[in-house]
Motif scaffolding. Structure first.
Motif, PDB file in Angstrom:
ATOM      1  N   ASN A  48     -18.845   3.498  40.206  1.00 40.47           N
ATOM      2  CA  ASN A  48     -18.291   3.237  38.874  1.00 40.47           C
ATOM      3  C   ASN A  48     -17.176   2.195  38.843  1.00 40.47           C
ATOM      4  OD1 ASN A  48     -19.663   5.118  36.976  1.00 40.47           O
ATOM      5  ND2 ASN A  48     -19.019   6.576  38.537  1.00 40.47           N
ATOM      6  N   VAL A  49     -16.360   2.137  39.880  1.00 43.88           N
ATOM      7  CA  VAL A  49     -15.217   1.202  39.824  1.00 43.88           C
ATOM      8  C   VAL A  49     -15.123   0.247  41.028  1.00 43.88           C
ATOM      9  CG1 VAL A  49     -13.813   2.669  38.339  1.00 43.88           C
ATOM     10  CG2 VAL A  49     -13.602   2.935  40.784  1.00 43.88           C
ATOM     11  N   ASN A  50     -15.546   0.687  42.177  1.00 46.44           N
ATOM     12  CA  ASN A  50     -15.493  -0.115  43.407  1.00 46.44           C
ATOM     13  C   ASN A  50     -14.129  -0.781  43.644  1.00 46.44           C
ATOM     14  OD1 ASN A  50     -16.104  -1.426  45.741  1.00 46.44           O
ATOM     15  ND2 ASN A  50     -17.485  -2.945  44.827  1.00 46.44           N
ATOM     16  N   GLY A  51     -13.105   0.057  43.745  1.00 51.76           N
ATOM     17  CA  GLY A  51     -11.745  -0.445  43.976  1.00 51.76           C
ATOM     18  C   GLY A  51     -11.606  -1.161  45.302  1.00 51.76           C
ATOM     19  N   PHE A  52     -12.407  -0.763  46.284  1.00 55.71           N
ATOM     20  CA  PHE A  52     -12.307  -1.382  47.608  1.00 55.71           C
ATOM     21  C   PHE A  52     -12.440  -2.904  47.504  1.00 55.71           C
ATOM     22  CE2 PHE A  52     -13.888  -2.605  51.814  1.00 55.71           C
ATOM     23  CZ  PHE A  52     -12.938  -1.996  52.614  1.00 55.71           C
ATOM     24  N   ASP A  53     -13.401  -3.365  46.698  1.00 57.89           N
ATOM     25  CA  ASP A  53     -13.607  -4.820  46.547  1.00 57.89           C
ATOM     26  C   ASP A  53     -12.991  -5.384  45.272  1.00 57.89           C
ATOM     27  OD1 ASP A  53     -15.198  -5.279  48.878  1.00 57.89           O
ATOM     28  OD2 ASP A  53     -16.817  -4.202  47.870  1.00 57.89           O
ATOM     29  N   LYS A  54     -12.749  -4.516  44.266  1.00 60.64           N
ATOM     30  CA  LYS A  54     -12.411  -5.046  42.944  1.00 60.64           C
ATOM     31  C   LYS A  54     -11.023  -4.680  42.414  1.00 60.64           C
ATOM     32  CE  LYS A  54     -16.731  -6.581  42.000  1.00 60.64           C
ATOM     33  NZ  LYS A  54     -17.808  -5.756  41.518  1.00 60.64           N
ATOM     34  N   VAL A 241      -1.891   8.163  39.584  1.00 61.30           N
ATOM     35  CA  VAL A 241      -3.328   8.480  39.584  1.00 61.30           C
ATOM     36  C   VAL A 241      -4.149   7.248  39.957  1.00 61.30           C
ATOM     37  CG1 VAL A 241      -5.250   9.028  38.026  1.00 61.30           C
ATOM     38  CG2 VAL A 241      -3.253  10.498  38.123  1.00 61.30           C
ATOM     39  N   ILE A 242      -3.711   6.082  39.516  1.00 63.18           N
ATOM     40  CA  ILE A 242      -4.426   4.844  39.881  1.00 63.18           C
ATOM     41  C   ILE A 242      -4.378   4.666  41.409  1.00 63.18           C
ATOM     42  CG2 ILE A 242      -4.444   2.322  39.655  1.00 63.18           C
ATOM     43  CD1 ILE A 242      -3.191   2.743  36.830  1.00 63.18           C
ATOM     44  N   MET A 243      -3.195   4.886  41.981  1.00 62.24           N
ATOM     45  CA  MET A 243      -3.054   4.695  43.432  1.00 62.24           C
ATOM     46  C   MET A 243      -3.816   5.756  44.222  1.00 62.24           C
ATOM     47  SD  MET A 243      -1.518   1.985  44.096  1.00 62.24           S
ATOM     48  CE  MET A 243      -2.406   1.299  42.754  1.00 62.24           C
ATOM     49  N   THR A 244      -3.865   6.981  43.675  1.00 63.79           N
ATOM     50  CA  THR A 244      -4.632   8.048  44.338  1.00 63.79           C
ATOM     51  C   THR A 244      -6.123   7.686  44.332  1.00 63.79           C
ATOM     52  OG1 THR A 244      -3.007   9.669  43.645  1.00 63.79           O
ATOM     53  CG2 THR A 244      -5.161  10.515  44.280  1.00 63.79           C
ATOM     54  N   SER A 245      -6.597   7.160  43.205  1.00 57.91           N
ATOM     55  CA  SER A 245      -8.013   6.782  43.104  1.00 57.91           C
ATOM     56  C   SER A 245      -8.339   5.702  44.134  1.00 57.91           C
ATOM     57  CB  SER A 245      -8.328   6.225  41.706  1.00 57.91           C
ATOM     58  OG  SER A 245      -7.814   7.062  40.717  1.00 57.91           O
ATOM     59  N   LEU A 246      -7.442   4.736  44.255  1.00 56.98           N
ATOM     60  CA  LEU A 246      -7.671   3.654  45.211  1.00 56.98           C
ATOM     61  C   LEU A 246      -7.673   4.213  46.642  1.00 56.98           C
ATOM     62  CD1 LEU A 246      -8.029   0.621  45.654  1.00 56.98           C
ATOM     63  CD2 LEU A 246      -5.557   0.369  45.632  1.00 56.98           C
ATOM     64  N   ASP A 252     -10.122   8.103  54.672  1.00 59.86           N
ATOM     65  CA  ASP A 252     -10.883   9.338  54.846  1.00 59.86           C
ATOM     66  C   ASP A 252     -10.062  10.563  54.426  1.00 59.86           C
ATOM     67  OD1 ASP A 252     -13.007   7.944  55.712  1.00 59.86           O
ATOM     68  OD2 ASP A 252     -12.733   8.338  57.844  1.00 59.86           O
ATOM     69  N   ASN A 253      -8.759  10.540  54.680  1.00 57.96           N
ATOM     70  CA  ASN A 253      -7.897  11.688  54.337  1.00 57.96           C
ATOM     71  C   ASN A 253      -6.761  11.199  53.450  1.00 57.96           C
ATOM     72  OD1 ASN A 253      -8.958  13.866  56.294  1.00 57.96           O
ATOM     73  ND2 ASN A 253      -8.686  12.031  57.553  1.00 57.96           N
ATOM     74  N   VAL A 254      -6.668  11.764  52.248  1.00 60.07           N
ATOM     75  CA  VAL A 254      -5.623  11.314  51.309  1.00 60.07           C
ATOM     76  C   VAL A 254      -4.606  12.440  51.096  1.00 60.07           C
ATOM     77  CG1 VAL A 254      -5.183  10.549  48.947  1.00 60.07           C
ATOM     78  CG2 VAL A 254      -7.174   9.682  50.192  1.00 60.07           C
ATOM     79  N   HIS A 255      -3.350  12.137  51.397  1.00 66.55           N
ATOM     80  CA  HIS A 255      -2.273  13.121  51.245  1.00 66.55           C
ATOM     81  C   HIS A 255      -1.337  12.657  50.144  1.00 66.55           C
ATOM     82  CE1 HIS A 255      -3.080  15.344  55.037  1.00 66.55           C
ATOM     83  NE2 HIS A 255      -3.706  14.204  55.305  1.00 66.55           N
ATOM     84  N   LEU A 256      -1.020  13.547  49.212  1.00 64.49           N
ATOM     85  CA  LEU A 256      -0.104  13.200  48.111  1.00 64.49           C
ATOM     86  C   LEU A 256       1.228  13.922  48.289  1.00 64.49           C
ATOM     87  CD1 LEU A 256      -2.351  13.464  44.905  1.00 64.49           C
ATOM     88  CD2 LEU A 256      -2.227  11.638  46.586  1.00 64.49           C
ATOM     89  N   TYR A 257       2.310  13.179  48.124  1.00 64.83           N
ATOM     90  CA  TYR A 257       3.666  13.742  48.157  1.00 64.83           C
ATOM     91  C   TYR A 257       4.373  13.275  46.891  1.00 64.83           C
ATOM     92  CZ  TYR A 257       2.741  14.033  53.216  1.00 64.83           C
ATOM     93  OH  TYR A 257       2.192  14.286  54.445  1.00 64.83           O
ATOM     94  N   GLY A 258       5.309  14.068  46.398  1.00 62.17           N
ATOM     95  CA  GLY A 258       6.117  13.634  45.242  1.00 62.17           C
ATOM     96  C   GLY A 258       5.378  13.685  43.917  1.00 62.17           C
ATOM     97  N   PHE A 259       4.293  14.458  43.847  1.00 67.09           N
ATOM     98  CA  PHE A 259       3.579  14.625  42.579  1.00 67.09           C
ATOM     99  C   PHE A 259       3.871  16.030  42.051  1.00 67.09           C
ATOM    100  CE2 PHE A 259       1.361  11.048  44.268  1.00 67.09           C
ATOM    101  CZ  PHE A 259       0.749  10.399  43.210  1.00 67.09           C
ATOM    102  N   TRP A 260       4.669  16.125  41.024  1.00 67.16           N
ATOM    103  CA  TRP A 260       4.989  17.412  40.395  1.00 67.16           C
ATOM    104  C   TRP A 260       5.759  17.093  39.106  1.00 67.16           C
ATOM    105  CZ3 TRP A 260       3.452  22.299  40.602  1.00 67.16           C
ATOM    106  CH2 TRP A 260       4.236  23.289  40.043  1.00 67.16           C
TER     107      TRP A 260
END
Ligand code: CTP
Length: 313
Positions: A48-54, A241-246, A252-260
């Protein structure tokens, strides 16, 4: 808080549909980490978005003469001249590779006194939002490693005199992010363009270590449609959320800190400031961070990413 990940082998065993098996096999080379939801989510983002290339504007995805449509003002357009084209990066912004572990750092007050700095620094790729402070004692909680940092143009307008005067204060500020990518939303709203161009030309002319790049508004627009289709209907997507999506496409492993985005700590039950460095309130007309947080929590429960709310030591 942490959900055990379903083993890939188990998933493959239970997967009767050969087509899905084929797609998952391509998209999920890391058998250690993959699970069903993770694969499907990655497939959804890729198709749907292909952030890797776009996600970023480069000379490969945006040619001279193309017409850029702003994601926040769909009637506004920008013609890519040879001069502007020359300021776009030539190669693939992410060196065409995927990382094992990404840490995405939101600016929430929950990260203050968390002692998560070391763990964040140990991630392969660290993403930060809106030029957050990393010195003066914050290092212990938020770390210092940065591979990508975003800048909201209102920061240039409010704190750096719209970059029409002296540039040294900005150069000094940006030196704390080393040679990371600096992501600028130049084509989201008309008022962003000139100040982001000034930032880009300043950094290029002064040969700054940090590498300025523009968000691709086509990516941002498609990403907002994607999240809308997933039920996130309120407001504009937050940078977090934009950065999490990217990150979900890059790592392979996405860790989020400071989201609350709430006023009380979930475990310590004490009042929190909105940011780890100040208490400037969020713009609730623009974003709906609590609904976004619910979505992130669902992804955490499905094992797609890991939300860290507790302390690290
Ligand atoms: N965030 C959060 N909880 C908070 C504050 C921030 O989850 N209490 C996350 C949000 O996803 C936010 C990101 O951290 O986008 C960066 O925070 P901030 O710089 O405060 O973002 P804003 O300026 O409010 O908004 P924008 O998303 O437009 O940059």
């Amino acid at each position: 808080q942490e959900q055990p990940q379903m083993r890939n082998a188990q998933f493959f065993d239970s997967c009767k549909n050969l087509k899905i098996y084929f797609v998952v096999n391509i998209l999920c080379p890391s058998k250690k980490t993959a699970n069903f939801y993770w694969c499907i989510h990655r497939l959804n983002l890729k198709t749907n978005v292909n952030g890797f290339d776009k996600a970023l504007i480069t000379q490969t995805n945006t040619k001279v003469g193309s017409i850029i449509v702003y994601d926040g003002e769909r009637k506004r357009t920008y013609n890519v001249t040879p001069q502007v084209f020359n300021s776009f990066p030539k190669g693939h912004p992410f060196s065409n590779k995927r990382w094992d572990t990404c840490a995405v750092i939101g600016n929430g007050g929950i990260i203050a006194n968390s002692s998560c700095g070391k763990r964040i620094n140990s991630a392969d790729f660290v993403i930060r939002c809106n030029l957050p402070p990393l010195t003066n004692g914050y290092e212990k909680d938020v770390g210092t490693k940065t591979n990508l940092v975003t800048a909201n143009p209102t920061i240039f307008l409010n704190k750096y005199g719209a970059l029409t005067g002296r540039r040294r204060p900005l150069m000094e500020k940006l030196s704390s992010y080393g040679s990371s990518l600096l992501l600028l939303p130049a084509f989201s709203f008309g008022m962003n363009t000139a100040v982001c161009m000034r930032a880009l030309y300043t950094l290029q002319d002064f040969q700054a270590a940090i590498q300025p790049v523009f968000f691709n508004p086509d990516y941002l627009y498609k990403l907002s449609l994607f999240w809308r289709s997933q039920g996130l209907k309120e407001g504009r997507l937050s940078t977090g959320v934009i950065m999490t999506s990217l990150a979900l496409e890059l790592c392979d492993n996405v860790h989020l800190y400071g989201f609350w985005p709430f006023g009380v700590h979930p475990y310590k039950l004490k009042n929190l400031t909105n940011h780890y460095y100040d208490d400037m309130k969020p713009n609730t007309n623009f974003h709906s961070m609590p609904s976004e947080f619910n979505t992130l929590l669902q992804l955490h429960k499905q094992g797609v990413l890991r939300l860290h709310l507790g302390d690290c030591e």
